[in-house]
Design a protein around this motif. Structure first.
Motif, short mmCIF file in Angstrom:
data_model
loop_
_atom_site.label_atom_id
_atom_site.label_comp_id
_atom_site.label_asym_id
_atom_site.label_seq_id
_atom_site.Cartn_x
_atom_site.Cartn_y
_atom_site.Cartn_z
N ARG A 90 -3.93 -11.65 -0.43
CA ARG A 90 -5.36 -11.58 -0.74
C ARG A 90 -5.71 -10.13 -1.13
NH1 ARG A 90 -9.13 -9.57 2.02
NH2 ARG A 90 -9.16 -9.92 4.25
N ALA A 91 -6.66 -10.00 -2.06
CA ALA A 91 -7.08 -8.66 -2.52
C ALA A 91 -7.83 -7.95 -1.39
CB ALA A 91 -7.97 -8.79 -3.74
N PRO A 92 -7.63 -6.64 -1.27
CA PRO A 92 -8.38 -5.90 -0.24
C PRO A 92 -9.88 -5.97 -0.50
CG PRO A 92 -6.78 -4.47 -1.39
CD PRO A 92 -6.78 -5.77 -2.09
N ARG A 93 -10.65 -6.14 0.58
CA ARG A 93 -12.12 -6.06 0.46
C ARG A 93 -12.54 -4.61 0.66
NH1 ARG A 93 -12.64 -11.19 4.36
NH2 ARG A 93 -12.01 -12.75 2.83
N ALA A 94 -13.79 -4.34 0.32
CA ALA A 94 -14.31 -2.96 0.44
C ALA A 94 -14.06 -2.44 1.86
CB ALA A 94 -15.80 -2.94 0.13
N GLY A 95 -13.48 -1.27 1.95
CA GLY A 95 -13.27 -0.63 3.26
C GLY A 95 -11.98 -1.02 3.95
N GLU A 96 -11.31 -2.05 3.47
CA GLU A 96 -10.05 -2.45 4.10
C GLU A 96 -8.92 -1.49 3.71
OE1 GLU A 96 -10.44 -7.24 4.97
OE2 GLU A 96 -9.36 -6.60 3.18
N VAL A 97 -8.12 -1.12 4.69
CA VAL A 97 -7.08 -0.12 4.48
C VAL A 97 -5.70 -0.77 4.63
CG1 VAL A 97 -6.15 2.10 5.27
CG2 VAL A 97 -8.62 1.65 5.42
N ASP A 98 -4.82 -0.51 3.69
CA ASP A 98 -3.46 -1.04 3.74
C ASP A 98 -2.74 -0.48 4.97
OD1 ASP A 98 -1.21 -2.50 2.57
OD2 ASP A 98 -0.32 -0.54 2.20
N GLY A 99 -2.12 -1.35 5.76
CA GLY A 99 -1.40 -0.91 6.96
C GLY A 99 -2.28 -0.89 8.20
N ILE A 100 -3.61 -1.01 8.00
CA ILE A 100 -4.53 -1.05 9.15
C ILE A 100 -5.09 -2.46 9.27
CG2 ILE A 100 -6.69 -0.16 10.14
CD1 ILE A 100 -4.70 2.07 10.11
N ASN A 101 -5.80 -2.91 8.22
CA ASN A 101 -6.36 -4.26 8.25
C ASN A 101 -5.29 -5.30 7.88
OD1 ASN A 101 -8.59 -2.23 7.07
ND2 ASN A 101 -9.48 -3.65 8.56
#
Lengths: 204, 204
Positions: A42-53
């Protein structure tokens, strides 16, 4: 002294029992437990961080992970893949940290095949009537869907025998306390500690 | 609904580790845990009540209990018998109450033979050096006796593998919290709860 490994905790149970609420409340208590990060296409949403969310992956990358058996479990949902990277889990517990995975029953049983040494906790409604209330309470489901979900819930409760613990979710704070107690007790299990203490007798 | 049985908790560990202190601190917390009452041939002291402090028995009565296999374990100490009546333990857990027995390692192993379904907790010193400090700290033992007790302690630590849990007694309040967590977790064990929940699915 040999370092003690962390625990993989798998919190599961029928839809509507309150897994997300209990996991969220546990998170607020700021214990040392870490929360598993899923891989997704799924594409990252605003504010989502790779490796965190999430670990954000292309479909190609994700399918390669499936092929190479790098996921504890995975599923496709509304056209996107979601899964738990096994390396991430292993690295976390090898560092001595506990990690919790909140997941539906089918996924938990897949995790159990790959990782039988995990601690499998079944979150249980106080009664089936109460589970129905909680599903109805969401106000989003038709009578037909509610009945189907209750049938699935009954089947899932039968799968309880694959789990190590059953935690009743009568009140969220009580369920959280029980999970914390399970974590403490698991760290006191003789089979986890015996090597550490045998060393103590030898070196002392 | 089928009533859940209580737990027999057996708290044990080498002499000097602090079993009595930890058990006393647990008692002060006023949990629902009951404390095992021993049978003895020792004469009651002022204020001691039969059935509360001890079950007071004649030598003849006690020896009959030994013969009829009515004791979980027993020992003779300074000319008097001491032991744990098995009926008392069974009645308590059948009523759904947890009961704790504080006992030295040899006694605990005897209890395990008769009552393998008990929850066996080994109280562990943070280190053998610290155990020596605690024994020396009592100020009552000669160097020779201290060395003998340390040898026994090492042997007893080797018996840890017969136990379910190992609780480090680094600080009394931490040890008490760990024991309380073990009790909570044991009550959440799937094998203790599955019958109760299978009934729930059937009757609901």
């Amino acid at each position: 002294m040999k370092k003690e490994k962390g625990l993989l905790l798998v919190l599961s149970g029928p839809a509507g029992v309150g897994k997300g609420t209990v996991c969220g409340a546990l998170r607020k208590e700021k214990t040392a437990i870490q929360y598993s990060v899923s891989a997704t296409t799924r594409a990252p949403r605003a504010g989502e961080v790779d490796g965190i969310n999430y670990f954000f992956k292309t479909r190609e990358q994700f399918e390669k992970m499936i092929e190479q058996d790098e996921l504890l479990e995975w599923a496709e949902y509304v056209g996107n893949y979601y899964g738990t990277p096994i390396d991430y889990v292993r690295e976390t517990i090898n560092k001595g940290h506990d990690i919790i995975l909140e997941i539906e029953v089918q996924g938990a049983l897949k995790v159990k095949e790959r990782f039988p040494e995990g601690v499998f906790i079944f979150l249980m409604p106080p009664s089936l009537a109460e589970l129905r209330n909680r599903i109805v309470g969401r106000g989003t489901e038709t009578e037909d869907i509610i009945n189907k979900r209750m049938t699935v819930a009954r089947e899932e409760i039968e799968m309880m025998e694959k789990y190590d613990y059953v935690v009743e979710n009568d009140e969220v704070n009580l369920a959280v306390d029980r999970i914390k107690a399970i974590v403490t007790a698991e760290h006191c299990k003789r089979e986890r500690l015996i090597e550490k203490y045998k060393q103590l007798v030898e070196v002392d």
